[in-house]
Design a protein around this motif. Structure first.
Motif, PDB file in Angstrom:
ATOM      1  N   LYS A   3      39.121  30.546  46.043  1.00  0.00           N
ATOM      2  CA  LYS A   3      39.088  29.854  44.574  1.00  0.00           C
ATOM      3  C   LYS A   3      38.041  30.637  43.722  1.00  0.00           C
ATOM      4  O   LYS A   3      38.336  30.937  42.467  1.00  0.00           O
ATOM      5  CB  LYS A   3      38.555  28.453  44.930  1.00  0.00           C
ATOM      6  N   THR A  61      42.710  24.281  42.840  1.00  0.00           N
ATOM      7  CA  THR A  61      43.082  24.605  43.994  1.00  0.00           C
ATOM      8  C   THR A  61      41.736  24.347  45.277  1.00  0.00           C
ATOM      9  O   THR A  61      40.762  24.039  44.751  1.00  0.00           O
ATOM     10  CB  THR A  61      43.243  26.001  44.258  1.00  0.00           C
ATOM     11  N   ASN A  62      42.364  23.728  46.236  1.00  0.00           N
ATOM     12  CA  ASN A  62      41.474  23.651  47.514  1.00  0.00           C
ATOM     13  C   ASN A  62      42.134  24.363  48.564  1.00  0.00           C
ATOM     14  O   ASN A  62      42.604  23.932  49.663  1.00  0.00           O
ATOM     15  CB  ASN A  62      41.163  22.329  47.742  1.00  0.00           C
ATOM     16  N   GLU A  63      42.425  25.604  48.092  1.00  0.00           N
ATOM     17  CA  GLU A  63      43.163  26.648  49.098  1.00  0.00           C
ATOM     18  C   GLU A  63      44.658  26.139  49.502  1.00  0.00           C
ATOM     19  O   GLU A  63      45.016  26.080  50.655  1.00  0.00           O
ATOM     20  CB  GLU A  63      42.393  26.870  50.596  1.00  0.00           C
ATOM     21  N   ASN A  64      45.393  25.472  48.434  1.00  0.00           N
ATOM     22  CA  ASN A  64      46.836  25.334  48.672  1.00  0.00           C
ATOM     23  C   ASN A  64      47.663  26.438  48.464  1.00  0.00           C
ATOM     24  O   ASN A  64      47.457  27.281  47.674  1.00  0.00           O
ATOM     25  CB  ASN A  64      46.979  24.307  47.378  1.00  0.00           C
ATOM     26  N   LYS A  65      48.624  26.554  49.444  1.00  0.00           N
ATOM     27  CA  LYS A  65      49.214  27.637  49.637  1.00  0.00           C
ATOM     28  C   LYS A  65      50.237  27.938  48.299  1.00  0.00           C
ATOM     29  O   LYS A  65      50.329  29.094  47.817  1.00  0.00           O
ATOM     30  CB  LYS A  65      50.236  27.517  50.737  1.00  0.00           C
ATOM     31  N   ASN A  68      47.881  29.316  45.664  1.00  0.00           N
ATOM     32  CA  ASN A  68      47.381  30.607  46.000  1.00  0.00           C
ATOM     33  C   ASN A  68      48.375  31.600  45.614  1.00  0.00           C
ATOM     34  O   ASN A  68      48.161  32.559  44.731  1.00  0.00           O
ATOM     35  CB  ASN A  68      47.102  30.658  47.490  1.00  0.00           C
ATOM     36  N   TYR A 122      54.341  23.230  43.530  1.00  0.00           N
ATOM     37  CA  TYR A 122      53.241  22.615  43.744  1.00  0.00           C
ATOM     38  C   TYR A 122      53.371  20.950  43.253  1.00  0.00           C
ATOM     39  O   TYR A 122      52.890  20.161  43.714  1.00  0.00           O
ATOM     40  CB  TYR A 122      52.098  23.306  43.169  1.00  0.00           C
ATOM     41  N   LYS A 125      55.647  18.732  44.960  1.00  0.00           N
ATOM     42  CA  LYS A 125      55.191  18.356  46.211  1.00  0.00           C
ATOM     43  C   LYS A 125      54.136  17.726  46.354  1.00  0.00           C
ATOM     44  O   LYS A 125      53.598  16.738  47.098  1.00  0.00           O
ATOM     45  CB  LYS A 125      54.895  19.702  47.284  1.00  0.00           C
ATOM     46  N   LYS A 126      53.325  17.349  44.940  1.00  0.00           N
ATOM     47  CA  LYS A 126      52.168  16.630  44.797  1.00  0.00           C
ATOM     48  C   LYS A 126      52.405  15.343  44.785  1.00  0.00           C
ATOM     49  O   LYS A 126      52.681  14.635  44.134  1.00  0.00           O
ATOM     50  CB  LYS A 126      51.398  17.331  43.637  1.00  0.00           C
TER      51      LYS A 126
END
Length: 126
Positions: A3, A61-65, A68, A122, A125-126
């Motif tokens: 991030k 982001t919290n390190e979401n693929k 990213n 993203y 899928k959220k």
């Protein structure tokens, strides 16, 4: 990508977009043809749009693929698309335009599209 790295790239890119925009508006008017100046402004505009998208990704982001991947493609798009446009336009000042950069520009555009595609995934899928 971390991030912090995305945020640092986005802030540097935003600073550069503002500086390049000001340079184009004030100095390049004297040096470039109207067509080349318009191309330069397009490079700045797309850099800024995708810098804002990167800021969103960095803050969301919290390190979401998916985020990213979007960030990687936005960064690559900024470098390839805007960078190639800057190279083409600025090299034209010397009369020795770097036409070899022409094919790089659409690859950068595809990277932008791919980044937006990953943002869509993203969101779905959220």
């Amino acid at each position: 990508m971390k991030k912090r790295s995305i945020l640092i790239f986005a802030t540097v890119s935003g600073l550069c977009a503002v500086a390049l925009g000001a340079f184009g508006a004030h100095k390049l008017k004297e040096l470039l043809t109207p067509q080349m100046l318009l191309a330069f402004e397009t490079g700045v505009r797309y850099q800024f749009y995708h810098t804002l998208a990167l800021l969103f990704v960095a803050l969301a982001t919290n390190e979401n693929k998916m985020l990213n991947r979007a960030a990687i493609f936005f960064i690559t798009g900024i470098v390839l698309f805007s960078g190639s446009v800057y190279g083409l336009t600025l090299s034209s000042v010397s009369g020795n335009t770097w036409f070899w950069l022409g094919p790089v520009t659409p690859i950068g555009g595809l990277c932008f599209l791919t980044g937006w595609f990953f943002l869509i995934l993203y969101a779905v899928k959220k």
